[in-house]
Enzyme design. Sequence first.
Site, PDB file in Angstrom:
ATOM      1  N   ASP A   1      -0.762   7.293  10.126  1.00 16.72           N
ATOM      2  CA  ASP A   1      -1.619   6.375  10.884  1.00 16.72           C
ATOM      3  C   ASP A   1      -0.768   5.307  11.567  1.00 16.72           C
ATOM      4  O   ASP A   1      -1.212   4.190  11.791  1.00 16.72           O
ATOM      5  CB  ASP A   1      -2.650   5.719   9.955  1.00 16.72           C
ATOM      6  CG  ASP A   1      -1.980   4.891   8.862  1.00 16.72           C
ATOM      7  OD1 ASP A   1      -0.734   4.908   8.766  1.00 16.72           O
ATOM      8  OD2 ASP A   1      -2.690   4.214   8.111  1.00 16.72           O
TER       9      ASP A   1
ATOM     10  N   SER B   1       0.815  -1.228   0.000  1.00 13.84           N
ATOM     11  CA  SER B   1       0.000   0.000   0.000  1.00 13.84           C
ATOM     12  C   SER B   1       0.840   1.266   0.000  1.00 13.84           C
ATOM     13  O   SER B   1       0.394   2.300  -0.512  1.00 13.84           O
ATOM     14  CB  SER B   1      -0.935   0.012   1.216  1.00 13.84           C
ATOM     15  OG  SER B   1      -0.204  -0.080   2.416  1.00 13.84           O
TER      16      SER B   1
ATOM     17  N   HIS C   1       1.473   4.298   7.376  1.00 17.02           N
ATOM     18  CA  HIS C   1       1.594   4.977   6.077  1.00 17.02           C
ATOM     19  C   HIS C   1       2.203   6.374   6.261  1.00 17.02           C
ATOM     20  O   HIS C   1       2.298   6.874   7.370  1.00 17.02           O
ATOM     21  CB  HIS C   1       0.224   5.043   5.397  1.00 17.02           C
ATOM     22  CG  HIS C   1      -0.346   3.685   5.119  1.00 17.02           C
ATOM     23  ND1 HIS C   1      -1.191   3.056   6.011  1.00 17.02           N
ATOM     24  CD2 HIS C   1      -0.151   2.824   4.094  1.00 17.02           C
ATOM     25  CE1 HIS C   1      -1.511   1.853   5.527  1.00 17.02           C
ATOM     26  NE2 HIS C   1      -0.891   1.682   4.364  1.00 17.02           N
TER      27      HIS C   1
END
Lengths: 232, 232
Positions: A182, A11, A185
């Site tokens: 977070d 991600s 990330h």
Amino acid sequence: MRPKLVLFGDSITEASFSDGGWGASLAHLFARKADVILRGYSGYNTRWAVKILDKAMAGIGGDAESPAAVTVFFGANDASLPDQRCGFQHVPLEEYRENLRSIHAYFKKKWPSAAVIFIAPPPIDEEARIKYPSGQAERTNEAAGKFAKACIAVAKELSTPVIDTWSKMQEIPNWRKSTLSDGLHFTTLGNKVLFYQVVNILIDLGLSEEKLPADLPYFYEVDPNDPSKTFG
Amino acid sequence: MRPKLVLFGDSITEASFSDGGWGASLAHLFARKADVILRGYSGYNTRWAVKILDKAMAGIGGDAESPAAVTVFFGANDASLPDQRCGFQHVPLEEYRENLRSIHAYFKKKWPSAAVIFIAPPPIDEEARIKYPSGQAERTNEAAGKFAKACIAVAKELSTPVIDTWSKMQEIPNWRKSTLSDGLHFTTLGNKVLFYQVVNILIDLGLSEEKLPADLPYFYEVDPNDPSKTFG
């Protein structure tokens, strides 16, 4: 034909073209010189990455169109704690090492001239990862550090360049909040930290923005009194 | 193989992968579905664009790898006032129309299945373009508007989609400062305005993020109890 830079990862790669993202910054830096190709797969670990290489890289180019470089950025999911809510993403450390070797071998076979750049997983702000009702974090900074060290060790073994994201991020003041959005990330600052690390490796590889040729003349090279000299 | 979206234009295209840029936003939206390829050439007008098409598009793909869509975003330089400091970039309005037809014909011949999307030039904040010692702006909003209207007329004639950047930007409150950073190039807000315009056209063309298939499974599609069902 412009050289290509392929970004392969989880991600943190998939999100690398968000506002201020490290992938977009690379595309901006090389706007006139190279194409940046995004192959980020949120949630994926190296076990899954190994399985999808052919599909993920389909159409990017044959031998003659070998990318100049590929970044391989996995480990944040592999390092999920096996007994927490993301346990199904966990990959044992020894298998992570072996999967990285397989990914490296795949690219070196497919595109022998491409530089394969490993990017070690980032640090974790555990407090930001705690969810209820478990009240537990599914990742720890210690586990991430073990995977980062394993990634660096495999890179050394394979003589391939590597970015120690885990350490570099922790050098930034207030890194838990300043570089991570977070706990995992990247903030814009975190993105810039990684961007400059990748740029430094590319410079070492002779792939600096300065050294790469532009495909067409720059505006400042055009003679204002006779543009046709440039464009015929 | 993922569909490709090619962005062809002047500096506003070249800078479209800067932080918050409209090109990067497209790449982010289509992160799992399509490749966005940047071909922006700062300072170029349509006269020069016509000359460099082959070189600029080299290696992007043959017939079988036709991009799904190409944006053509020129006119801001063509509309430079002929008697001011950027006069050598000026292109007469009738030639601008003819060059747009040539660019459209080039892409339709090279990639018959590709949608060619025209983007009309943006409005101008003249006050921000004044330089000394001349004390004059080298571009006017009126001239930009004429080129925008010409772009829209040619698009209509060719039945190709077009974005009326000049009008759309001027609908934004305080557009001179809110959408333009230097009277010509885009702020983050200006970038978002254009981004959503492009997205709307892509939706009309059946190229929405929702409709395009992903090349590989999403994380939420993986069975946590048996990931191997997805990855073999």
